[in-house]
Scaffold this motif. Structure first.
Motif, PDB file in Angstrom:
ATOM      1  N   LEU A 250       0.860  -1.181   0.000  1.00 35.85           N
ATOM      2  CA  LEU A 250       0.000   0.000   0.000  1.00 35.85           C
ATOM      3  C   LEU A 250       0.896   1.231   0.000  1.00 35.85           C
ATOM      4  CD1 LEU A 250      -3.032   0.858   0.257  1.00 35.85           C
ATOM      5  CD2 LEU A 250      -2.663   0.962   2.726  1.00 35.85           C
ATOM      6  N   ILE A 251       0.693   2.144  -0.941  1.00 33.46           N
ATOM      7  CA  ILE A 251       1.482   3.376  -1.003  1.00 33.46           C
ATOM      8  C   ILE A 251       0.554   4.533  -0.683  1.00 33.46           C
ATOM      9  CG2 ILE A 251       2.916   4.869  -2.420  1.00 33.46           C
ATOM     10  CD1 ILE A 251       3.848   2.509  -3.974  1.00 33.46           C
ATOM     11  N   VAL A 252       0.854   5.220   0.409  1.00 34.27           N
ATOM     12  CA  VAL A 252      -0.042   6.242   0.941  1.00 34.27           C
ATOM     13  C   VAL A 252       0.670   7.589   1.016  1.00 34.27           C
ATOM     14  CG1 VAL A 252      -1.444   6.943   2.916  1.00 34.27           C
ATOM     15  CG2 VAL A 252      -1.268   4.514   2.314  1.00 34.27           C
ATOM     16  N   GLY A 253       0.061   8.607   0.432  1.00 34.07           N
ATOM     17  CA  GLY A 253       0.541   9.969   0.595  1.00 34.07           C
ATOM     18  C   GLY A 253      -0.179  10.621   1.758  1.00 34.07           C
ATOM     19  N   TRP A 254       0.585  11.326   2.621  1.00 30.77           N
ATOM     20  CA  TRP A 254      -0.054  11.951   3.787  1.00 30.77           C
ATOM     21  C   TRP A 254       0.777  13.132   4.244  1.00 30.77           C
ATOM     22  CZ3 TRP A 254       0.792  10.578   9.414  1.00 30.77           C
ATOM     23  CH2 TRP A 254       2.090  10.163   9.641  1.00 30.77           C
ATOM     24  N   HIS A 255       0.305  13.818   5.293  1.00 26.52           N
ATOM     25  CA  HIS A 255       0.934  15.066   5.721  1.00 26.52           C
ATOM     26  C   HIS A 255       1.919  14.899   6.869  1.00 26.52           C
ATOM     27  CE1 HIS A 255      -1.441  17.507   3.027  1.00 26.52           C
ATOM     28  NE2 HIS A 255      -2.513  16.828   3.390  1.00 26.52           N
ATOM     29  N   LEU A 278       3.893   1.875   2.431  1.00 27.89           N
ATOM     30  CA  LEU A 278       4.926   2.839   2.057  1.00 27.89           C
ATOM     31  C   LEU A 278       4.340   4.240   2.187  1.00 27.89           C
ATOM     32  CD1 LEU A 278       7.761   3.412   1.001  1.00 27.89           C
ATOM     33  CD2 LEU A 278       6.901   3.053  -1.322  1.00 27.89           C
ATOM     34  N   LEU A 279       4.882   5.024   3.117  1.00 26.48           N
ATOM     35  CA  LEU A 279       4.359   6.350   3.421  1.00 26.48           C
ATOM     36  C   LEU A 279       5.163   7.424   2.692  1.00 26.48           C
ATOM     37  CD1 LEU A 279       3.945   5.846   7.274  1.00 26.48           C
ATOM     38  CD2 LEU A 279       2.147   5.715   5.532  1.00 26.48           C
TER      39      LEU A 279
END
Length: 296
Positions: A250-255, A278-279
């Motif tokens: 899982l590839i997650v974009g976040w702040h 993967l963050l």
């Protein structure tokens, strides 16, 4: 492609921490990368002895550089990023040797990630491969899921997913979930798409991809297998796709902070999934390829 050439793996010798070794060794071998194992040691040992103590299989030693020393784990890990030109950190969500600080924590977050992993995730500017507590090793990776909200952070995650998929021969699945309970504007937009013929969906997918990776070629985009639109609870919809698509990554974009934004979604995923997450931070700079000559 030069991607994840220098991978940092903090290990404390516990069974939990060694969960990150298998997939990291596989990833480094596929990308011709180098693994930097960081461990605390009162006495500096020969590299082989240190890796034996850390329960790292001898077959992987040729890919590994060992770094030993004492100090605050969070500080040492973050300092090692610049010192060794690290471009990926692989860390388990919770170690078994976290010390009194973790055991005294009562907050909900402490049940999901330990204080070291939390500090690394929030403060490291580079991608972090988080190995959840319920991790079950499945190699090689075949399918990756990228949740996208349309924000800059998730754009960066799709760019990296396409790069990684082309390097590892992966299939990319994209999902856009509208949380209708909290986002009325997006819910209305979702409703319009839901009422349109199916041929409208490729147009929406094209908008996402053109914004996220404008320099990707048509050949590079062929790794994208499917694009799903959903409405409801974000974590629940992602977990549904995880099962139906047999996701390996899982590839997650976040702040970058567990206390803000969509952090609860990430917490729910960390508690449930059995594969790496993967963050990618919004501030992280994706590596773009300059096209010249006939490629233009």
């Amino acid at each position: 492609m030069s991607l994840f050439q220098s991978i940092l793996v903090p290990l404390d010798g516990s069974e939990a921490s060694t969960k990150s070794v298998g997939c990291t060794v596989w990833l480094a071998s596929q990308l011709n990368g180098r693994i930097h194992v960081l461990t605390a040691a009162a006495e500096v040992l020969p590299a082989g002895d240190a890796l034996t103590r850390l329960k790292v299989a001898k077959e992987a030693w040729s890919l590994i550089t060992v770094h030993q020393g004492l100090g605050d784990p969070e500080v040492e890990i973050l300092a090692a990023i610049d010192r060794n030109a690290i471009d990926l950190i692989a860390i388990t969500a919770r170690g078994e040797a976290g010390g009194l600080r973790e055991r005294r924590e009562t907050a909900e977050l402490s049940k999901i990630v330990g204080h070291v992993a939390e500090a690394v995730i929030e403060n490291a500017a580079i991608p972090v491969l988080l190995i959840p507590s319920h991790y079950k090793e499945t190699l090689p990776w075949k399918t990756v899921l990228v949740p996208m909200s349309g924000e800059i952070g998730t754009d960066a995650s799709l760019m990296l997913a396409i790069q990684l998929a082309n390097a590892l021969d992966l299939k990319v699945n994209i999902v856009h979930v509208v949380d209708s309970a909290t986002d009325e504007t997006s819910a209305r937009a979702m409703g319009r798409y839901s009422d349109q013929p199916h041929h409208e969906y490729p147009h929406m997918l094209s908008e996402f991809i053109n914004r996220a990776c404008p320099l990707c070629s048509a050949e590079e985009r062929r790794c994208i297998e499917d694009f799903s639109l959903a409405r409801g609870d974000v974590a629940a919809e992602i977990l549904r796709l995880v099962t139906t698509k047999r996701i390996d990554l899982l590839i997650v974009g976040w702040h970058g902070r567990f206390a803000t934004g969509h952090a609860q979604v990430l917490k729910n995923l960390c508690e449930t999934v059995t594969f790496p997450i993967l963050l990618i931070k919004a501030a992280a700079k994706a590596k773009f390829k300059l096209k010249v000559g006939e490629e233009l």
